[in-house]
Design an enzyme around this catalytic site. Structure first.
Site, short mmCIF file in Angstrom:
data_model
loop_
_atom_site.label_atom_id
_atom_site.label_comp_id
_atom_site.label_asym_id
_atom_site.label_seq_id
_atom_site.Cartn_x
_atom_site.Cartn_y
_atom_site.Cartn_z
N TYR A 164 0.81 -1.21 0.00
CA TYR A 164 0.00 0.00 0.00
C TYR A 164 0.85 1.26 0.00
CZ TYR A 164 -3.19 3.50 2.07
OH TYR A 164 -3.91 4.64 2.34
N TYR B 208 5.60 -5.84 17.37
CA TYR B 208 5.75 -5.07 16.12
C TYR B 208 6.49 -3.76 16.39
CZ TYR B 208 4.46 -1.73 12.49
OH TYR B 208 4.48 -0.75 11.52
#
Length: 327
Positions: A11, A141
């Protein structure tokens, strides 16, 4: 200047590559297509399919092309998934990034842009969040990005390896020409999920918690148009000759979940039913970025700061691509 864009079929990476090419830069996209889409790659970009986990693949890119700089987007990025599968993030994200850094150093490439994250700030003491906020990653993350930032710090000190770590908040929207947009499987972001309701692909949108201490009880988040994000990457790249830097990136404005849903209703003309749900663990009430540092130092200004434009560009893309990219 030839720029290696890892994750350039995804993206954000694909739209950054598009902006680079429109400015006359040569782009090499490196992607394994596990989450990216071949159709998202700009036709003027060179494309290499490979794995960052295999140093031979990475080395072949540096030996096959004259790379001047690297923009690193390729990463596992789901906070919730990282809590369930921490080794994917603390292992693969870090190891893959390290392979890339090693090859860059060995091939005398000293300019690097890291796609970092606002998940470095799990419990911020001040809002808006600036670069001086204490770093307390909110998940494996976030921790993986923090580790890579520390690697970059030491490479700068030891090798003069110039870098910019861009910690951005909620990227949203699509390219204004309607060619590139957001296509994840599964989709986890609020705006595309809400637009899926308008497309008839979901019955309703679930609001995770409506009893937060905010103006309407729902979480407040900072949304930044993906093209504005791309421009920030390019400005940071061009400033590396003056030294390494770290920036938080957002609009500096917060919108509640209900405000986002209402904007989607206005843009699409669809009622978009919404239902309350339980809070998600770890969701802070408010996350808003301060982008004053990059505004003052690099003159960055968002071209599309208003939520309606962000949603309108996203809606144009999703309307034209209801099933996402078709490779």
């Amino acid at each position: 200047m030839s720029i290696l864009v890892t994750g350039g079929a995804g993206y954000i990476g694909s739209i950054v590559a598009e902006e680079l090419i429109e400015q006359g830069r040569d782009v090499v996209v490196f992607d394994n297509l596990s989450n990216g889409h071949r159709a998202a790659v700009h036709p003027q970009a060179s494309f290499v399919q490979g794995e960052l986990s295999r140093r031979a693949h990475v080395r072949a890119v540096f030996e096959g092309y004259e790379i001047d700089a690297v923009m690193h987007f390729a990463s596992y990025t789901l906070v919730g998934e990282s809590m369930e599968h921490p080794f994917m993030y603390l292992g693969d994200n870090v190891t893959n990034g390290l392979n890339l850094l090693r090859e860059a150093v060995e091939h005398d490439v000293r300019r690097f842009i890291l796609s970092s994250t606002a998940n470095l700030f799990d419990e911020p003491e001040t809002i808006p969040i600036d670069e001086n906020e204490d770093i307390v990653p909110g998940s494996p993350y976030g921790e993986s990005k923090r580790i890579l930032e520390r690697y970059l710090h030491w490479l700068d000190r030891i090798y003069g390896f110039r870098f910019a770590a861009l910690r951005y908040f909620n990227a949203a929207g699509a390219s204004p020409d309607g060619v590139r947009g957001e296509d994840h499987d599964p989709e986890t972001h609020l705006i595309p999920i809400t637009l899926q309701v308008a497309l008839g692909q979901r019955d309703h949108i679930t609001i995770f918690g409506d009893d937060y201490p905010t103006r309407d009880g729902t979480c407040v988040r900072d949304y930044i148009h993906v093209v504005d994000l791309a421009q920030a990457h390019i400005l940071a790249l061009d400033a590396l000759d003056e030294g390494s830097r770290t920036y938080n990136l957002g609009n500096g404005r917060g919108f509640t979940v209900k405000e986002v849903i209402e904007t989607c209703r206005d843009v699409t003309g669809h009622p978009i039913p919404a239902e309350p749900g339980d809070r998600r663990p770890g969701d802070p009430p408010v996350l808003i970025a301060s982008s004053e540092c990059i505004r003052q130092e690099l003159g960055w200004e968002p071209r599309y700061p208003d939520l309606e434009t962000i949603v309108a560009h996203a809606w144009e893309w999703h309307s034209a691509h209801p099933d996402g990219y078709q490779e």
